[in-house]
Design a protein around this motif. Sequence first.
Motif, PDB file in Angstrom:
ATOM      1  N   GLU A   6       0.911  -1.180  -0.028  1.00 39.14           N
ATOM      2  CA  GLU A   6       0.085  -0.022   0.153  1.00 39.14           C
ATOM      3  C   GLU A   6       0.683   1.325   0.185  1.00 39.14           C
ATOM      4  O   GLU A   6       1.931   1.287   0.483  1.00 39.14           O
ATOM      5  N   SER A   7       0.155   2.224  -0.347  1.00 38.10           N
ATOM      6  CA  SER A   7       0.743   3.815  -0.323  1.00 38.10           C
ATOM      7  C   SER A   7      -0.307   4.747  -0.200  1.00 38.10           C
ATOM      8  O   SER A   7      -1.592   4.413  -0.626  1.00 38.10           O
ATOM      9  N   TYR A   8       0.099   5.920   0.114  1.00 37.54           N
ATOM     10  CA  TYR A   8      -0.841   7.146   0.201  1.00 37.54           C
ATOM     11  C   TYR A   8      -0.610   8.274  -0.693  1.00 37.54           C
ATOM     12  O   TYR A   8       0.564   8.419  -0.842  1.00 37.54           O
ATOM     13  N   ILE A   9      -1.402   8.956  -1.399  1.00 34.36           N
ATOM     14  CA  ILE A   9      -1.183  10.165  -2.139  1.00 34.36           C
ATOM     15  C   ILE A   9      -2.091  11.231  -1.582  1.00 34.36           C
ATOM     16  O   ILE A   9      -3.259  10.909  -1.448  1.00 34.36           O
ATOM     17  N   THR A  10      -1.731  12.224  -1.399  1.00 30.84           N
ATOM     18  CA  THR A  10      -2.321  13.395  -0.873  1.00 30.84           C
ATOM     19  C   THR A  10      -2.276  14.690  -1.781  1.00 30.84           C
ATOM     20  O   THR A  10      -1.301  14.969  -2.147  1.00 30.84           O
ATOM     21  N   MET A  11      -3.629  14.964  -2.198  1.00 36.41           N
ATOM     22  CA  MET A  11      -3.754  16.391  -2.890  1.00 36.41           C
ATOM     23  C   MET A  11      -4.332  17.246  -2.347  1.00 36.41           C
ATOM     24  O   MET A  11      -5.600  16.977  -1.776  1.00 36.41           O
ATOM     25  N   ASN A  12      -3.690  18.654  -2.287  1.00 37.97           N
ATOM     26  CA  ASN A  12      -4.196  19.501  -1.187  1.00 37.97           C
ATOM     27  C   ASN A  12      -4.582  19.070   0.174  1.00 37.97           C
ATOM     28  O   ASN A  12      -3.639  18.477   0.721  1.00 37.97           O
ATOM     29  N   ASN A  13      -5.538  19.467   0.917  1.00 35.10           N
ATOM     30  CA  ASN A  13      -5.621  19.119   2.459  1.00 35.10           C
ATOM     31  C   ASN A  13      -5.672  17.626   2.712  1.00 35.10           C
ATOM     32  O   ASN A  13      -6.554  16.948   2.089  1.00 35.10           O
ATOM     33  N   PRO A  14      -4.641  16.946   3.383  1.00 33.65           N
ATOM     34  CA  PRO A  14      -4.964  15.658   3.801  1.00 33.65           C
ATOM     35  C   PRO A  14      -6.269  15.316   4.485  1.00 33.65           C
ATOM     36  O   PRO A  14      -6.766  16.085   5.122  1.00 33.65           O
ATOM     37  N   THR A  15      -6.585  13.876   4.313  1.00 29.71           N
ATOM     38  CA  THR A  15      -7.698  13.462   4.991  1.00 29.71           C
ATOM     39  C   THR A  15      -7.287  12.113   5.560  1.00 29.71           C
ATOM     40  O   THR A  15      -6.277  11.322   5.084  1.00 29.71           O
ATOM     41  N   GLU A  16      -8.043  11.753   6.537  1.00 36.91           N
ATOM     42  CA  GLU A  16      -7.598  10.259   7.241  1.00 36.91           C
ATOM     43  C   GLU A  16      -8.403   8.953   6.625  1.00 36.91           C
ATOM     44  O   GLU A  16      -9.004   8.369   7.390  1.00 36.91           O
ATOM     45  N   ASN A  17      -8.004   8.973   5.322  1.00 36.09           N
ATOM     46  CA  ASN A  17      -8.497   8.003   4.636  1.00 36.09           C
ATOM     47  C   ASN A  17      -7.665   6.657   4.657  1.00 36.09           C
ATOM     48  O   ASN A  17      -7.218   6.022   3.668  1.00 36.09           O
ATOM     49  N   TYR A  18      -7.916   5.948   5.806  1.00 33.18           N
ATOM     50  CA  TYR A  18      -7.121   4.740   6.176  1.00 33.18           C
ATOM     51  C   TYR A  18      -7.626   3.484   5.678  1.00 33.18           C
ATOM     52  O   TYR A  18      -7.168   2.489   5.563  1.00 33.18           O
ATOM     53  N   ALA A  19      -9.065   3.491   5.992  1.00 38.31           N
ATOM     54  CA  ALA A  19      -9.841   2.292   5.404  1.00 38.31           C
ATOM     55  C   ALA A  19      -9.505   0.960   6.105  1.00 38.31           C
ATOM     56  O   ALA A  19      -8.955   0.364   5.115  1.00 38.31           O
ATOM     57  N   ILE A  20      -9.260   0.754   7.316  1.00 36.75           N
ATOM     58  CA  ILE A  20      -8.731  -0.361   7.965  1.00 36.75           C
ATOM     59  C   ILE A  20      -9.955  -1.448   7.934  1.00 36.75           C
ATOM     60  O   ILE A  20     -11.193  -1.318   8.051  1.00 36.75           O
ATOM     61  N   ASP A  21      -9.714  -2.530   7.413  1.00 36.00           N
ATOM     62  CA  ASP A  21     -10.733  -3.741   7.382  1.00 36.00           C
ATOM     63  C   ASP A  21     -10.720  -4.757   8.441  1.00 36.00           C
ATOM     64  O   ASP A  21     -11.546  -5.815   8.353  1.00 36.00           O
ATOM     65  N   GLY A  22      -9.745  -4.616   9.437  1.00 34.51           N
ATOM     66  CA  GLY A  22      -9.926  -5.600  10.699  1.00 34.51           C
ATOM     67  C   GLY A  22      -9.419  -7.055  10.316  1.00 34.51           C
ATOM     68  O   GLY A  22     -10.083  -7.746  11.105  1.00 34.51           O
TER      69      GLY A  22
ATOM     70  N   ASN B 180       2.159  22.795   6.249  1.00 32.14           N
ATOM     71  CA  ASN B 180       1.648  23.266   7.391  1.00 32.14           C
ATOM     72  C   ASN B 180       0.495  24.216   7.242  1.00 32.14           C
ATOM     73  O   ASN B 180      -0.165  24.457   7.993  1.00 32.14           O
ATOM     74  N   VAL B 181       0.562  25.094   6.085  1.00 28.38           N
ATOM     75  CA  VAL B 181      -0.391  26.132   5.565  1.00 28.38           C
ATOM     76  C   VAL B 181      -1.072  26.040   4.617  1.00 28.38           C
ATOM     77  O   VAL B 181      -2.473  26.067   4.742  1.00 28.38           O
ATOM     78  N   GLY B 182      -0.588  26.181   3.607  1.00 25.53           N
ATOM     79  CA  GLY B 182      -1.060  26.351   2.192  1.00 25.53           C
ATOM     80  C   GLY B 182      -2.269  25.303   1.890  1.00 25.53           C
ATOM     81  O   GLY B 182      -3.623  25.650   1.386  1.00 25.53           O
ATOM     82  N   ARG B 183      -1.735  24.001   1.993  1.00 26.06           N
ATOM     83  CA  ARG B 183      -2.853  22.969   1.581  1.00 26.06           C
ATOM     84  C   ARG B 183      -4.084  23.002   2.488  1.00 26.06           C
ATOM     85  O   ARG B 183      -5.009  22.312   2.227  1.00 26.06           O
ATOM     86  N   LYS B 184      -3.977  23.481   3.898  1.00 24.08           N
ATOM     87  CA  LYS B 184      -5.054  23.575   4.583  1.00 24.08           C
ATOM     88  C   LYS B 184      -6.042  24.750   4.582  1.00 24.08           C
ATOM     89  O   LYS B 184      -6.983  24.833   5.174  1.00 24.08           O
ATOM     90  N   ASP B 185      -5.664  25.514   3.788  1.00 24.04           N
ATOM     91  CA  ASP B 185      -6.582  26.799   3.641  1.00 24.04           C
ATOM     92  C   ASP B 185      -6.515  27.464   2.154  1.00 24.04           C
ATOM     93  O   ASP B 185      -5.738  28.181   1.919  1.00 24.04           O
ATOM     94  N   ALA B 186      -7.335  26.692   1.405  1.00 25.26           N
ATOM     95  CA  ALA B 186      -7.524  27.217   0.141  1.00 25.26           C
ATOM     96  C   ALA B 186      -7.723  28.699  -0.179  1.00 25.26           C
ATOM     97  O   ALA B 186      -7.504  29.491  -1.073  1.00 25.26           O
ATOM     98  N   GLU B 187      -8.613  29.169   0.510  1.00 23.09           N
ATOM     99  CA  GLU B 187      -9.053  30.767   0.479  1.00 23.09           C
ATOM    100  C   GLU B 187      -7.820  31.649   0.888  1.00 23.09           C
ATOM    101  O   GLU B 187      -7.805  32.502   0.140  1.00 23.09           O
ATOM    102  N   LEU B 188      -7.317  31.103   1.947  1.00 22.26           N
ATOM    103  CA  LEU B 188      -5.859  32.018   2.161  1.00 22.26           C
ATOM    104  C   LEU B 188      -5.108  31.990   1.023  1.00 22.26           C
ATOM    105  O   LEU B 188      -4.569  33.240   0.782  1.00 22.26           O
ATOM    106  N   VAL B 189      -4.788  30.956   0.448  1.00 21.34           N
ATOM    107  CA  VAL B 189      -3.975  31.151  -0.890  1.00 21.34           C
ATOM    108  C   VAL B 189      -4.344  31.897  -1.878  1.00 21.34           C
ATOM    109  O   VAL B 189      -3.591  32.714  -2.119  1.00 21.34           O
ATOM    110  N   ASP B 190      -5.775  31.906  -2.039  1.00 22.67           N
ATOM    111  CA  ASP B 190      -6.214  32.813  -3.182  1.00 22.67           C
ATOM    112  C   ASP B 190      -6.023  34.086  -2.687  1.00 22.67           C
ATOM    113  O   ASP B 190      -5.683  35.049  -3.590  1.00 22.67           O
ATOM    114  N   ALA B 191      -6.379  34.519  -1.401  1.00 21.53           N
ATOM    115  CA  ALA B 191      -6.498  35.764  -0.899  1.00 21.53           C
ATOM    116  C   ALA B 191      -4.998  36.621  -1.000  1.00 21.53           C
ATOM    117  O   ALA B 191      -4.926  37.662  -1.266  1.00 21.53           O
TER     118      ALA B 191
END
Lengths: 268, 182
Positions: free
Chosen positions: A148-164, B90-101
């Motif tokens: 497995e591996s994880y890829i994050t675009m923009n804001n990270p989320t805790e998409n870990y999906a453990i199946d037990g 730590n900052v940018g990816r958590k706040d898209a509006e801030l980045v735009d602004a």
Amino acid sequence: MNFKKATLVMLALAVSSQVSAHSRWILPSHFTLSSERGEWVTLDATASNEVFNVDKALSIDPLSILTPSGKKSRPSSAYKAHRKSVADYFIEESGTYKITNNSTPSYFSTYKVGDKRHRARVNKMELKSLVPANATSLQTAYGLTRIESYITMNNPTENYAIDGKFLELLPKTHPSEVVENEPATFVFTYNGKVQSGVEVEITRDGARYRNNPETLTMKSNNKGEITFTPMHAGRYLLIAEHEQDAKNKTLADKEHGGVFLTFEVQLQ
Amino acid sequence: MSTLFSHRAIKTVLLVFLLLLVSVSQSSQAYESNAGTLAIKLELKQQQGEYHPPYVAVWLENNDRKSVRTLLLWRKEPKWLKDIRRWWRNVGRKDAELVDAITSATHAAGSFPLSFKLTDDEQHALTEGDYTLYIEVVREKGGRALLKQKFSLNNQTQQFTLKETAETGEITFTVTPLGAKT
């Protein structure tokens, strides 16, 4: 046998169980992305003992991509070369994707005829009917290995999906927030419960060009956790293994779980 | 004009709008007028060979390593924002509006005198305490530099000099609290 000898034998057994098969991994071209419209990533899959030089193409038929919104998805195209398989995928949602290349749980048996060791992908019952009368050291394990591996675009989320089921790795430090010279913690579970004593090896990219592979080895504590502090930014392969006696010994003697996680350690 | 709204309704709407505008600008002035200033003389180095103007982020983190204010973001395509590694993580990816602004265009090598109010991202004056100024400079087909300097915000004026790196010349910054003793 004195204590020292016993420890050595146990160590040898532990080590041999880890090196008995090739390491396997799925290596994304990018772990971290920034985009407003989405980005392509390329995934390499291989079985190799040299982090991260490819060796034998790994089948990516079971490749599954869990999107941040929880949809299961497949690569848009794939190619199997001699030394690696390659898949393309378009990352379009913000958040964390979980990429897995897990097969289904399976039986794995070994036995000896004279001094020669044999392997068979059968359960204990099938093994008995298959081996010659003079076979010895019959041993069957039932298990699952996760790649497995994880890829994050923009804001990270805790998409870990453990199946037990079997051995699983649950990030406590988000995979996109592992940073050089900062401690990172992962938790191991077995059949959904935290598991102590899981054997873990972590190796940084570029092992071919170092005399010492500088592999970190550790075991999970009684909370199922490992904590490590990577000294260098780069791409890493984590290998975790756990074996225990099977509850019902009709079809297997042992149960086995493995995890191959590919992740990146970022610059400070 | 005459069909949809009565003149009276339009007048009322305009009045409410103007009042809102006045109250918003007054409140932000109130916040900002309580704040000191942070002056930075940013020096981006001349480079040899193929040159792409660097992406630059300057921000303040508090004692818990949380960003309280992004002061500056010079960049082009979103695709390369991730390369401003620490700021993005730590900052940018958590706040898209801030980045735009906060976004503005990149600049080629040179000297840039900059001045900011000592406020957080919501324009509230920063409270006294310990902060770290971060400057991250990343150049395509070039290097990266991460500079940091701790300072305590109190009633004293303070000046700091950040040593030259491969990407930056000598950078000075001055913290001037409101009504500072010099």
